[in-house]
Design an enzyme around this catalytic site. Structure first.
Site, PDB file in Angstrom:
ATOM      1  N   ARG A 125       0.810  -1.225   0.000  1.00 33.73           N
ATOM      2  CA  ARG A 125       0.000   0.000   0.000  1.00 33.73           C
ATOM      3  C   ARG A 125       0.841   1.272   0.000  1.00 33.73           C
ATOM      4  NH1 ARG A 125      -4.339  -0.507   4.584  1.00 33.73           N
ATOM      5  NH2 ARG A 125      -2.491   0.325   5.484  1.00 33.73           N
ATOM      6  N   ASN A 126       2.159   1.133   0.137  1.00 34.05           N
ATOM      7  CA  ASN A 126       3.005   2.315   0.062  1.00 34.05           C
ATOM      8  C   ASN A 126       2.985   2.810  -1.384  1.00 34.05           C
ATOM      9  OD1 ASN A 126       5.441   4.022  -0.212  1.00 34.05           O
ATOM     10  ND2 ASN A 126       5.731   3.438   1.922  1.00 34.05           N
ATOM     11  N   GLN A 127       2.813   4.103  -1.564  1.00 34.18           N
ATOM     12  CA  GLN A 127       2.636   4.684  -2.895  1.00 34.18           C
ATOM     13  C   GLN A 127       3.936   5.129  -3.554  1.00 34.18           C
ATOM     14  OE1 GLN A 127      -0.187   7.761  -1.823  1.00 34.18           O
ATOM     15  NE2 GLN A 127      -1.907   6.464  -2.451  1.00 34.18           N
TER      16      GLN A 127
END
Length: 157
Positions: free
Chosen positions: A37-39
């Site tokens: 989920r890290n962008q």
């Protein structure tokens, strides 16, 4: 004590993106920004117009380096429960003085989030242009992806 990763830089690196310290998912995978989920990869992919998210990890790093962009963290080691920056204790900073030998063209250092950004004044004193960006972490939900992307595009200016 947890230990971070070596810098992902080359002799042609002109811009460096610094995080604070790898999270649990990244440490387990031994990859920068491994949390799904890290962008980070999505943001840089959009900035560089490269399909970074779709590539294997080492190909992602290769594409960044092709664009003259490197990745590292401000901390070399620390104690921390979980992945949140607020839980970091007994931190040891990375050796930025040695970085000039590995990346002699480095001129700009961008910080991924406010925790890493606390080091901006020290890096600026060393002669680098600095830019503090909104964190790509899933814990930073204050800005939408598009709002973050508008600010991350400044990496190229």
């Amino acid at each position: 004590m947890l230990c971070g990763f070596p810098p992902a830089v080359s002799a042609d690196t002109h811009t460096l993106v610094l995080g604070s310290f790898p999270g649990e998912a990244s440490l387990a995978a031994t990859q920068y920004y491994a949390h799904p989920r890290n962008q980070f990869w999505r943001l840089l992919g959009a900035v560089l117009e490269e399909p970074l998210v779709e590539l294997p990890y080492h190909a992602r790093l290769d594409r960044l380096l092709t664009h003259g962009i490197g990745v590292w963290d401000v901390l070399a080691a620390c104690e921390r429960e979980g992945s949140l920056d607020v839980a970091i204790r007994n931190a040891t900073p990375n050796d930025f003085a040695s970085l000039r030998a590995h990346a002699p063209k480095l001129s700009k250092v961008c910080f991924n989030g406010k925790t890493a950004g606390r080091f901006a004044p020290v890096i600026a004193e060393a002669g680098y242009t600095t830019l503090v960006l909104p964190s790509s972490s899933p814990a930073n939900a204050m800005l939408s992806f598009d709002q973050k992307l508008r600010l991350w595009r400044d990496i190229l200016t």
